[in-house]
Enzyme design. Structure first.
Site, short mmCIF file in Angstrom:
data_model
loop_
_atom_site.label_atom_id
_atom_site.label_comp_id
_atom_site.label_asym_id
_atom_site.label_seq_id
_atom_site.Cartn_x
_atom_site.Cartn_y
_atom_site.Cartn_z
N GLU A 15 24.19 41.28 41.32
CA GLU A 15 23.82 40.96 42.71
C GLU A 15 22.70 41.88 43.14
OE1 GLU A 15 26.93 41.14 45.70
OE2 GLU A 15 28.34 40.12 44.36
N GLU A 18 33.06 44.58 42.62
CA GLU A 18 32.89 45.77 43.49
C GLU A 18 34.22 46.42 43.89
OE1 GLU A 18 30.53 44.24 46.70
OE2 GLU A 18 28.67 44.61 45.64
N ASN A 24 26.22 45.55 40.96
CA ASN A 24 25.53 45.03 42.13
C ASN A 24 24.83 46.19 42.82
OD1 ASN A 24 27.07 42.83 41.43
ND2 ASN A 24 28.46 42.98 43.19
N HIS A 60 36.88 38.10 43.73
CA HIS A 60 35.82 38.63 44.60
C HIS A 60 36.44 38.85 45.99
CE1 HIS A 60 31.21 38.77 45.05
NE2 HIS A 60 31.68 39.18 46.19
N ARG A 94 26.57 32.43 39.14
CA ARG A 94 27.77 33.27 39.17
C ARG A 94 28.54 32.95 40.44
NH1 ARG A 94 28.40 39.13 41.47
NH2 ARG A 94 30.59 39.36 41.00
#
Ligand SMILES: *[C@@H]1O[C@H](CO)[C@@H](O)[C@H](O)[C@H]1NC(C)=O
Length: 510
Positions: free
Chosen positions: A394, A190, A327, A145, A100
């Site tokens: 994660e 996130e 995550n 990200h 990933r």
């Protein structure tokens, strides 16, 4: 840095077990996948190469180096832009199922707009994907990200709704360019951390590092939910029939612990539920709506700081997932804020975040080790969202870069034991586990002061050589046997030899 070369004797007899997995079958279920992850800004380097535009992280690290523990930045970091083939060799020799990685938005669209599309940027990701596929590794692509183009930030970033359609434009370019070879996508990584630490007061600020009081945080979340949902529907309409991939958003879900179960739920809803509830159930969690309205009123606002979704948006966002991605790193202990009994509202949650003194610390600030909180979280997700297929996108443990990284092995062992318990005993539908991360990298506001890699990178050497750690070998054996193997205890299981340049350059072990 003093380095050692470790040779592991590949014999299980040489491993000495610990007993915390007692009573649990430590074999991974059939079809269970194990992969690893990184993100563009953290590993690529090549920040000013081949048409890449400035991202918020370039701007943040250069203009506010005091916010980064060692004043460093990701200008070169692990150099994966140049060394991706070596990363792939490691991933392959470990036997991992997937990788990933994320795309640097500003490497594709230097201004954030589609008037300028950087072909070299697209080619880099095509090369990486081809290298993975040739080695039998599935690419899993995260579109975003944390590193959006700085130009968009100057217009307000995630607090300006214009970013929603710009994100969809960018996503379309990536689906078109890479979608024939990518079966699994993550839209945004996130979101709650970007919003809470990027647009809100906090000592742990991340880019763009804006203090927008207690207003910006929810605007950011609102626009991220819209961007995710619009991207999902765009994929449905324009790509799903031909590409047939799976899309989701990677949430951050901490493991909440409290004396009172209601407090656990409140903390969970304000964290994981903030994004998950609109996507998996519809609209923001009730407790968020009522609490933010209450506190906003007490603060003198004429309406809640939490924006409202129309009925149309609620149903448009609901169901925009093909799997549940999250995550996880740390537990948090919450207690009720006693000030509220005096009518003083210090936070929207009404809770104070802390830890219990018994919790084991790690090398990372705010990272504690409490595997049971991870197991409880998996059960909570099962109950809350009707047992969706879960991908842990994660999980990992920060240390100071030890080559003999016993703590990291122990962390993975203990967390995976909890995962296997949740799957085998409690029926949690967990499909995959992602090690964060394959190599040491730039760790945001911690800079290079902590390390997460199961493969070491020497950042003092401009050629950033990679070399295995003890966990590299442990993971290789775990993946080969599809079974959680005991934590090794020091010298009984390995021979040490001083590092030699021959080994340094030889690349991955065979
Ligand atoms: C890119 O940045 C590096 C510093 O990280 C600098 O040494 C180099 O000259 C820059 N290259 C270009 C083309 O601007």
């Amino acid at each position: 840095m003093k380095q050692v070369w470790i040779i592991v004797i590949f014999s299980y007899v040489a491993f000495v077990g610990i007993t915390s997995g007692k009573g649990v079958d430590l074999t991974f279920p059939k079809g269970f996948l194990i992969g690893t992850a990184t993100s563009s800004y953290q590993v690529e380097g090549a920040w000013n190469v081949s048409g890449r535009g400035e991202s918020v992280w370039d701007w943040f690290t250069k203009t506010k180096p005091e916010r980064i523990a060692d004043g460093s930045n990701g200008d070169t970091t692990s150099n994966s832009y140049y060394k991706y083939k070596e990363d792939v060799k490691y991933i392959k020799s470990l036997g991992l199922d997937y990788y990933r990685f994320s795309i640097s938005w500003s490497r594709i669209l230097p201004t954030g707009y589609t008037n300028q599309i950087n072909k070299d940027g697209i080619q880099y990701y095509k090369n990486l994907i081809n290298e993975l596929l040739e080695n039998g590794i599935e690419p899993i692509v995260t579109l975003y990200h944390w590193d959006h183009p700085q130009f968009l930030e100057e217009m307000g970033g995630w607090t300006n709704e214009i970013i929603v359609d710009l994100f969809v434009d960018y996503a379309r370019i990536m689906f078109k360019a890479l979608g024939d070879k990518v079966q699994r996508w993550v839209t945004i990584n996130e979101p709650t951390l970007i919003c809470r630490y990027g647009y809100y007061v906090n000592s742990l600020q991340i880019a763009p590092g804006k203090d927008l009081g207690d207003v910006g945080v929810y605007l950011c979340g609102h626009n991220i939910l819209k961007a995710h949902a619009k991207t999902y529907h765009m994929y449905d309409k324009e790509f799903r029939a031909t590409q047939n991939g799976q899309l989701s958003i990677a949430l951050q879900c901490m493991g909440y612990v409290a004396a009172d179960g209601n407090d656990v739920d409140t903390a969970f809803q304000f964290d994981c539920g903030w994004m998950a509830h609109p996507i998996y159930k519809g609209d923001y969690p009730e407790i968020m709506k009522s609490r933010v309205a209450l506190v906003s009123k007490a603060q003198g606002y004429s309406r809640s700081r939490l924006p409202r979704f129309s009925k149309k948006w609620i149903s448009y966002i609901k169901g925009t997932w093909d799997y549940f991605a999250f995550n996880h790193y740390t537990p948090v202990y919450v207690t009720r804020d006693p000030d509220e009994r005096k009518g003083i509202y210090n936070s929207d949650t009404g809770l104070i975040n802390g830890i219990l003194p018994s919790w084991e610390a790690s090398a990372g600030i705010g990272f504690y080790v409490l595997p049971s909180a991870f197991g409880d979280l998996l059960r909570k997700l099962k109950d809350e969202y009707d047992n969706p297929p879960v991908w842990i996108t994660e999980n990992g443990c920060p240390d100071h870069g030890e080559i003999e990284d016993y703590n990291r092995i122990r962390y993975h062992y203990l967390y995976l034991t909890e995962l296997l318990k949740a799957v085998k005993r409690d029926g949690c539908n967990v499909k995959a586990y992602t090690i964060w991360s394959i190599i040491d990298l730039f760790e945001w506001n911690s800079g290079f002061t902590v390390k997460f890699g199961i493969v070491s990178v020497d950042f003092d050497d401009p050629s950033t050589p990679r070399s295995p750690k003890l966990s590299t070998y442990w993971w290789k054996n775990v993946i080969k046997s599809r079974k959680l193997l005991p934590i090794p205890t020091n010298s009984s299981m390995m021979l040490k030899k001083e590092f030699s340049s021959c080994h340094a350059r030889s690349g991955p072990f065979s």
